[in-house]
Motif scaffolding. Structure first.
Motif, PDB file in Angstrom:
ATOM      1  N   ILE A   1      60.862  59.935   7.981  1.00 10.79           N
ATOM      2  CA  ILE A   1      61.498  58.860   7.214  1.00 10.79           C
ATOM      3  C   ILE A   1      62.098  59.408   5.927  1.00 10.79           C
ATOM      4  O   ILE A   1      63.246  59.104   5.579  1.00 10.79           O
ATOM      5  CB  ILE A   1      60.482  57.733   6.934  1.00 10.79           C
ATOM      6  CG1 ILE A   1      60.128  57.019   8.233  1.00 10.79           C
ATOM      7  CG2 ILE A   1      61.031  56.751   5.911  1.00 10.79           C
ATOM      8  CD1 ILE A   1      58.941  56.089   8.120  1.00 10.79           C
ATOM      9  N   ASP A   2      61.343  60.249   5.200  1.00  6.22           N
ATOM     10  CA  ASP A   2      61.858  60.829   3.959  1.00  6.22           C
ATOM     11  C   ASP A   2      63.090  61.688   4.198  1.00  6.22           C
ATOM     12  O   ASP A   2      64.045  61.650   3.422  1.00  6.22           O
ATOM     13  CB  ASP A   2      60.786  61.655   3.253  1.00  6.22           C
ATOM     14  CG  ASP A   2      59.806  60.797   2.483  1.00  6.22           C
ATOM     15  OD1 ASP A   2      60.118  59.600   2.271  1.00  6.22           O
ATOM     16  OD2 ASP A   2      58.745  61.304   2.090  1.00  6.22           O
ATOM     17  N   LEU A   3      63.092  62.465   5.270  1.00  3.46           N
ATOM     18  CA  LEU A   3      64.251  63.304   5.566  1.00  3.46           C
ATOM     19  C   LEU A   3      65.469  62.466   5.925  1.00  3.46           C
ATOM     20  O   LEU A   3      66.600  62.858   5.663  1.00  3.46           O
ATOM     21  CB  LEU A   3      63.933  64.288   6.685  1.00  3.46           C
ATOM     22  CG  LEU A   3      62.946  65.400   6.316  1.00  3.46           C
ATOM     23  CD1 LEU A   3      62.618  66.220   7.543  1.00  3.46           C
ATOM     24  CD2 LEU A   3      63.485  66.266   5.205  1.00  3.46           C
ATOM     25  N   GLU A   4      65.242  61.312   6.524  1.00  5.01           N
ATOM     26  CA  GLU A   4      66.349  60.441   6.900  1.00  5.01           C
ATOM     27  C   GLU A   4      66.888  59.657   5.704  1.00  5.01           C
ATOM     28  O   GLU A   4      68.093  59.464   5.563  1.00  5.01           O
ATOM     29  CB  GLU A   4      65.902  59.478   8.004  1.00  5.01           C
ATOM     30  CG  GLU A   4      67.009  58.627   8.560  1.00  5.01           C
ATOM     31  CD  GLU A   4      68.107  59.415   9.255  1.00  5.01           C
ATOM     32  OE1 GLU A   4      69.264  58.972   9.198  1.00  5.01           O
ATOM     33  OE2 GLU A   4      67.811  60.462   9.854  1.00  5.01           O
ATOM     34  N   LEU A   5      66.009  59.204   4.819  1.00  7.69           N
ATOM     35  CA  LEU A   5      66.430  58.357   3.703  1.00  7.69           C
ATOM     36  C   LEU A   5      67.021  59.142   2.531  1.00  7.69           C
ATOM     37  O   LEU A   5      67.969  58.686   1.895  1.00  7.69           O
ATOM     38  CB  LEU A   5      65.246  57.534   3.193  1.00  7.69           C
ATOM     39  CG  LEU A   5      64.718  56.461   4.120  1.00  7.69           C
ATOM     40  CD1 LEU A   5      63.519  55.777   3.492  1.00  7.69           C
ATOM     41  CD2 LEU A   5      65.783  55.440   4.444  1.00  7.69           C
ATOM     42  N   HIS A   6      66.466  60.283   2.231  1.00  5.59           N
ATOM     43  CA  HIS A   6      66.893  61.047   1.051  1.00  5.59           C
ATOM     44  C   HIS A   6      68.056  61.967   1.420  1.00  5.59           C
ATOM     45  O   HIS A   6      67.870  63.073   1.918  1.00  5.59           O
ATOM     46  CB  HIS A   6      65.714  61.850   0.488  1.00  5.59           C
ATOM     47  CG  HIS A   6      64.629  60.975  -0.044  1.00  5.59           C
ATOM     48  ND1 HIS A   6      64.649  60.460  -1.318  1.00  5.59           N
ATOM     49  CD2 HIS A   6      63.507  60.492   0.528  1.00  5.59           C
ATOM     50  CE1 HIS A   6      63.580  59.718  -1.514  1.00  5.59           C
ATOM     51  NE2 HIS A   6      62.873  59.706  -0.396  1.00  5.59           N
ATOM     52  N   LYS A   7      69.243  61.466   1.176  1.00  7.14           N
ATOM     53  CA  LYS A   7      70.482  62.203   1.464  1.00  7.14           C
ATOM     54  C   LYS A   7      71.367  62.182   0.218  1.00  7.14           C
ATOM     55  O   LYS A   7      71.294  61.254  -0.588  1.00  7.14           O
ATOM     56  CB  LYS A   7      71.230  61.557   2.624  1.00  7.14           C
ATOM     57  CG  LYS A   7      70.501  61.639   3.932  1.00  7.14           C
ATOM     58  CD  LYS A   7      71.301  61.003   5.030  1.00  7.14           C
ATOM     59  CE  LYS A   7      70.550  61.113   6.337  1.00  7.14           C
ATOM     60  NZ  LYS A   7      71.247  60.491   7.433  1.00  7.14           N
TER      61      LYS A   7
END
Length: 84
Positions: A17-23
Protein backbone atom coordinates in the motif's frame (compact mmCIF):
# COMPACT_ATOMS: atom_id res chain seq x y z
CA UNK A 1 -12.20 -34.08 2.22
CA UNK A 2 -10.95 -31.19 0.17
CA UNK A 3 -7.65 -29.60 1.01
CA UNK A 4 -7.02 -25.98 0.08
CA UNK A 5 -3.62 -24.65 -0.71
CA UNK A 6 -3.15 -20.94 -0.02
CA UNK A 7 0.11 -19.38 -1.03
CA UNK A 8 1.77 -17.32 1.70
CA UNK A 9 2.96 -13.87 0.64
CA UNK A 10 5.96 -12.79 2.76
CA UNK A 11 5.50 -9.10 1.90
CA UNK A 12 3.10 -7.31 4.27
CA UNK A 13 0.12 -5.56 2.72
CA UNK A 14 1.14 -2.26 4.35
CA UNK A 15 4.35 -2.27 2.30
CA UNK A 16 2.44 -2.76 -0.93
CA UNK A 17 0.00 0.00 0.00
CA UNK A 18 2.80 2.45 0.90
CA UNK A 19 4.63 1.75 -2.35
CA UNK A 20 1.44 2.35 -4.31
CA UNK A 21 0.34 5.53 -2.50
CA UNK A 22 3.65 7.36 -2.10
CA UNK A 23 4.52 8.56 -5.59
CA UNK A 24 6.14 11.80 -6.75
CA UNK A 25 4.40 14.73 -8.39
CA UNK A 26 5.63 18.16 -9.46
CA UNK A 27 4.37 21.34 -7.82
CA UNK A 28 3.69 24.61 -9.67
CA UNK A 29 1.76 23.13 -12.60
CA UNK A 30 4.38 20.49 -13.29
CA UNK A 31 7.38 22.82 -13.21
CA UNK A 32 8.33 22.88 -9.51
CA UNK A 33 10.00 20.54 -7.07
CA UNK A 34 8.96 16.94 -6.57
CA UNK A 35 6.71 16.17 -3.63
CA UNK A 36 4.98 13.01 -2.44
CA UNK A 37 1.41 12.67 -3.67
CA UNK A 38 0.20 11.14 -0.41
CA UNK A 39 2.14 12.74 2.47
CA UNK A 40 3.38 15.91 0.69
CA UNK A 41 6.98 15.51 1.92
CA UNK A 42 9.76 16.74 -0.33
CA UNK A 43 10.76 13.93 -2.67
CA UNK A 44 14.45 13.20 -2.13
CA UNK A 45 16.86 10.95 -3.96
CA UNK A 46 15.14 7.89 -2.49
CA UNK A 47 11.58 9.19 -2.20
CA UNK A 48 9.73 10.31 0.91
CA UNK A 49 10.51 8.84 4.35
CA UNK A 50 7.48 6.51 4.33
CA UNK A 51 8.36 5.10 0.90
CA UNK A 52 11.98 4.56 1.92
CA UNK A 53 10.93 2.65 5.05
CA UNK A 54 8.49 0.56 2.99
CA UNK A 55 11.25 -0.36 0.55
CA UNK A 56 13.54 -1.31 3.45
CA UNK A 57 10.84 -3.58 4.86
CA UNK A 58 10.26 -5.08 1.41
CA UNK A 59 13.98 -5.72 1.02
CA UNK A 60 14.11 -7.44 4.41
CA UNK A 61 11.30 -9.80 3.32
CA UNK A 62 12.99 -10.81 0.06
CA UNK A 63 15.03 -13.99 0.13
CA UNK A 64 16.93 -13.42 -3.12
CA UNK A 65 20.40 -11.87 -2.85
CA UNK A 66 20.26 -10.47 -6.40
CA UNK A 67 16.99 -8.63 -5.68
CA UNK A 68 18.46 -7.31 -2.42
CA UNK A 69 21.44 -5.97 -4.38
CA UNK A 70 19.09 -4.14 -6.75
CA UNK A 71 17.13 -2.62 -3.86
CA UNK A 72 20.37 -1.65 -2.12
CA UNK A 73 21.41 0.19 -5.25
CA UNK A 74 18.02 1.85 -5.68
CA UNK A 75 17.48 3.06 -2.12
CA UNK A 76 21.08 3.37 -0.99
CA UNK A 77 21.23 1.44 2.25
CA UNK A 78 23.47 -1.30 3.53
CA UNK A 79 22.33 -4.44 5.33
CA UNK A 80 24.45 -3.67 8.41
CA UNK A 81 21.82 -1.13 9.44
CA UNK A 82 23.57 2.06 8.39
CA UNK A 83 22.91 4.24 5.38
CA UNK A 84 25.26 3.76 2.46
Amino acid sequence: MVSFSVRHDPVPASVKIDLELHKPYRTWFGLGRLRCEWCHHTWGAHGCPQRRSAVKLLASCIGSDSLRDVLTTLIGFSWDGGAA
